[in-house]
Design an enzyme around this catalytic site. Structure first.
Site, PDB file in Angstrom:
ATOM      1  N   GLY A   1       0.329  -0.929  -0.261  1.00 32.79           N
ATOM      2  CA  GLY A   1       0.820  -0.029  -0.607  1.00 32.79           C
ATOM      3  C   GLY A   1       0.960   1.491  -0.268  1.00 32.79           C
TER       4      GLY A   1
ATOM      5  N   LEU B   1      -1.643   6.694   2.975  1.00 29.52           N
ATOM      6  CA  LEU B   1      -0.876   7.895   3.841  1.00 29.52           C
ATOM      7  C   LEU B   1       0.026   7.327   4.734  1.00 29.52           C
ATOM      8  CD1 LEU B   1      -3.162  10.683   4.892  1.00 29.52           C
ATOM      9  CD2 LEU B   1      -1.171  11.114   3.822  1.00 29.52           C
ATOM     10  N   ALA B   2      -0.543   5.702   5.568  1.00 27.69           N
ATOM     11  CA  ALA B   2       0.772   5.173   5.569  1.00 27.69           C
ATOM     12  C   ALA B   2       1.629   4.469   5.531  1.00 27.69           C
ATOM     13  CB  ALA B   2      -0.712   4.235   7.139  1.00 27.69           C
ATOM     14  N   GLY B   3       0.981   3.894   4.463  1.00 24.24           N
ATOM     15  CA  GLY B   3       1.733   3.207   3.336  1.00 24.24           C
ATOM     16  C   GLY B   3       3.246   4.104   3.128  1.00 24.24           C
TER      17      GLY B   3
ATOM     18  N   SER C   1     -16.757  16.728   2.544  1.00 24.15           N
ATOM     19  CA  SER C   1     -16.720  17.009   3.145  1.00 24.15           C
ATOM     20  C   SER C   1     -17.659  16.935   5.013  1.00 24.15           C
ATOM     21  CB  SER C   1     -15.732  17.712   3.378  1.00 24.15           C
ATOM     22  OG  SER C   1     -14.988  17.995   4.903  1.00 24.15           O
TER      23      SER C   1
ATOM     24  N   ARG D   1     -19.971  11.473  13.913  1.00 25.36           N
ATOM     25  CA  ARG D   1     -20.768  11.135  12.456  1.00 25.36           C
ATOM     26  C   ARG D   1     -21.744  10.134  12.907  1.00 25.36           C
ATOM     27  NH1 ARG D   1     -15.636  10.576   8.854  1.00 25.36           N
ATOM     28  NH2 ARG D   1     -14.614  12.894   8.508  1.00 25.36           N
TER      29      ARG D   1
ATOM     30  N   GLU E   1      -5.869   2.466   8.101  1.00 23.69           N
ATOM     31  CA  GLU E   1      -7.187   2.072   8.883  1.00 23.69           C
ATOM     32  C   GLU E   1      -7.710   0.472   8.628  1.00 23.69           C
ATOM     33  OE1 GLU E   1     -11.988   2.363   6.154  1.00 23.69           O
ATOM     34  OE2 GLU E   1      -9.597   3.367   5.322  1.00 23.69           O
TER      35      GLU E   1
ATOM     36  N   LEU F   1      -6.537  10.473   9.181  1.00 19.87           N
ATOM     37  CA  LEU F   1      -5.269  10.980   8.196  1.00 19.87           C
ATOM     38  C   LEU F   1      -3.880  11.344   9.030  1.00 19.87           C
ATOM     39  CD1 LEU F   1      -6.540  13.649   5.639  1.00 19.87           C
ATOM     40  CD2 LEU F   1      -6.400  11.161   5.217  1.00 19.87           C
TER      41      LEU F   1
END
Length: 650
Positions: free
Chosen positions: A55, A58-60, A299, A345, A440, A456
């Site tokens: 991946g 953002l993390a990867g 958003s 949410r 995630e 994020l």
């Protein structure tokens, strides 16, 4: 305790599981303690260590760039044609950090508190506090990379509010925050590719783990252009493959997002935690017909200035401009006066469903509520509103043909994010030695409901700061040795067998038809509101659909070249198995918590009713084979600093 349904065992009880990696002592000191105690890899030895990263979101992307910068040899994969195509690019509203630039009472402790409360007390305190601590460093790093955050007149970075908080801590780049953050990580990653520390393979999909003596030592991938099956070995494997919302077919995720990497790891012994914890996002463009293959998010930042309302009267189909103020119900402001339109949410989503179920919804089918900017435009002027949200308004108009500057947006809840994922400890290690899971793809930080602008934050915290420390500790604790050729051959054989099986059915139904039917079942019975009767019905229908899939699916072409039907078939096969586990998890948890709302467990005024006495735990599920009941391992949750209480936003 196991449970029976229709004379079958729902699940087996297993031994408890515990996070033994988190240090003891004051919570504010735990991450500092862990970083100091972690063993280090000599800089010269880092060049000898190979790490696979699956991946490039953002993390990867952050992990690959950081590990490459540290000197490791990184082999990284993505199924897109470029790392920039990762779904992280779709995030719009912002990223949280406890900088307190507004001097409005924010702090690391308040961000920690809001996140634990927002997750309805179903997350680990140690992990969440670490996330809040690291949040401030993330912003500094991204600014140094050139991420163009919005700024105030005086030059400081600007902030706005998001749901579930009463302070302004969300940093943003208009409605393109995910894109700008991903480009920052991408630039850092490409620098390492140019330096030769990162070896990138785009258009490759991970299809299995290579296991040697119970340890993750590599992956088998398929070249999506040529169809070639390839194997890569390493000293450790990192999954950063995202969430599984596409099990619902219609979601806000990119169409390619899938669970395959995580699910194939699950089958080798990686426990899957809280799979039923799925986030429903309240501000999505409503479904417009059966032709759709995905949904589009608006958003959450829009709820800063947009007011949510429906007509007070059932069946009022007048144009919104023809409905006077006295006949409008600003129901979030009415029911939750302390937070108003900025409730979390899950609260906003259930409230929208409730008014639509009453017959007061707007738009086709009555499945919509208004998000109205008339007050903001009158107060601030159109130019100011356009400066904040212009690209979002433009996107809405392109999709719907309606001008939101003149006519209120119509929104309705939709599946968005998954709080469940592979179980990891404080070090982000799964239950398979050598396999780390970040972003995630893991379950760790958000509990039963993710607060907006925290995804994020978690992805970048895991990739830039946490994993490089804890992975180094793992690699420093001993040589991993050679990977036996038999282990590689066994993994390749599993992949080829699966491909051959999919191609050999030659049935009469398309892959997408099965996926759409599965998504409908999941939304109907394991979606925004769940009942025991509905979940039990799903446990009959989903296995039947899975059996039909293996009898009737058609996958044209071969496995020896580009074949997108084959790609989707493998992913849907995994979704069909995951879906059953999600339903089992939802059925066993007879409480309402965050986004998981059981109709049988609610307060007198219709709010979610937790059962802390019986369910204050993480449900970590072990795979026992297709068609066999999974084993439940419980990780007890303790709350020393944020004591569970009735979650109120009124």
């Amino acid at each position: 305790m196991s449970e029976n349904h229709d004379s079958a065992i729902l699940y087996l009880d297993g031994d408890p599981i515990a996070d033994t990696a988190a240090p003891v002592g004051p919570i504010a000191d735990r991450w500092t303690t862990r970083t100091f105690e972690a063993k280090l890899v000599n800089p010269a030895n880092k060049r000898k260590k190979t790490v696979i990263v699956i991946g490039t979101g953002l993390a990867g992307g952050a992990a690959g760039a950081t590990l490459g910068e540290q000197g490791y040899h990184v082999v990284q994969f993505c199924f897109q044609d470029s790392p920039r195509r990762a779904h992280s690019i779709a995030a719009q509203g912002g990223i949280n950090a406890a900088k307190n630039y507004r001097n409005d009472g924010d702090s690391v402790h308040r961000l920690f508190y809001d996140t634990v409360k927002g997750g309805d007390y179903r997350s680990r305190e140690s992990n969440v506090h670490r996330l809040a601590e690291i949040s401030t460093r993330i912003i500094d790093q991204c600014v140094a990379q050139g991420v163009p955050f919005a700024r105030e007149y005086g030059g400081l970075l600007d902030n706005r509010s998001f749901g579930g908080t009463q302070v302004s801590r969300t940093f943003y780049a208009r409605g393109q925050t995910g894109q700008q953050l991903l480009l920052g990580a991408y630039q850092a990653l490409m620098r390492q590719i140019d330096a030769g520390t990162v070896e990138l393979h785009a258009r490759h999909e991970m299809l299995d783990l290579i296991m040697a003596d119970g340890v993750a030592r590599g992956v088998v991938v398929r070249d999506l252009i040529t169809g070639e099956i390839k194997s890569y070995t390493a000293d450790a494997v990192v999954l950063a493959s995202g969430g599984y919302s596409n099990v619902y077919f219609l979601s806000t995720n990119a169409m390619g997002s899938n669970v395959t990497a995580s699910w194939r790891a699950h089958k080798h012994g990686a426990y899957f935690a809280n799979p039923c914890f799925t986030q429903i996002h309240p501000t999505c463009i409503p479904v417009s017909g059966d032709h759709q293959s995905k949904l589009t998010l608006m958003s959450e930042s829009l709820r800063n200035d947009g007011r949510v309302w429906v007509p007070k009267t059932v069946g009022d189909h007048r144009e919104p401009g023809d409905i006077p103020e006295t006949e409008r119900d600003y129901y979030l402001e009415r029911v939750y006066p302390a937070f108003g339109n900025l409730v979390p949410r899950d609260i906003a989503s259930r409230a929208a469903k409730h008014v639509c179920d009453e017959g007061r919804g707007v738009g086709p089918g009555g499945l919509g509520v208004y998000l109205d900017f008339a007050d903001a435009i009158a107060r601030l002027g159109r130019d100011a509103v356009e400066a904040k949200y212009g690209n979002l308004f433009q996107m809405y108009e392109r999709i719907t043909g309606e001008n939101p500057y003149r006519t209120p947006m119509r929104i309705y809840p939709a599946v968005h994010y998954t709080m469940g994922g592979l179980w990891v400890d404080y070090d982000l290690r799964s239950t398979i030695p050598g396999l780390f899971v970040i972003g995630e793809a893991n379950f760790s930080d958000h509990g039963a409901n993710r607060l907006g602008a925290s995804a994020l934050m978690q992805g970048l915290a895991d990739g830039y700061f946490v994993l490089p420390t804890t992975l180094g500790d793992y690699l420093a604790r001993g040589p991993q040795g050679e990977v036996p050729a038999a282990a590689v051959a066994a993994a390749e054989a599993r992949v080829r067998s699966m491909i051959d099986r999919l191609l050999s059915v030659r049935g009469d139904r398309t892959v997408d038809s099965f996926h759409r039917e599965l998504g409908h079942l999941m939304w109907e019975y394991c979606g925004m509101e769940r009942t025991e009767a509905g979940l039990r019905k799903a446990l009959v229908l989903i296995p039947a659909l899975r059996a039909e899939f293996w009898e009737r699916v058609t996958v044209p072409g071969s496995g020896d070249d580009l074949n997108q039907s084959l790609e989707r078939a493998g992913r849907v096969a995994d979704f069909l198995e995951l879906a059953e586990l999600m339903v089992v998890d939802a059925l066993h948890r007879t409480e309402s918590a965050g986004g998981h709302f059981r109709a049988e467990s609610q307060t007198a005024d219709g709010e979610a009713a937790r059962d802390d006495e019986r369910f204050a735990y993480v449900a970590a599920w072990e795979w026992n084979g297709a068609g066999r009941p999974p084993t439940l391992h419980r990780e007890a949750l303790s709350f020393e600093y944020v004591h569970p209480s009735t979650r109120s936003y009124k």
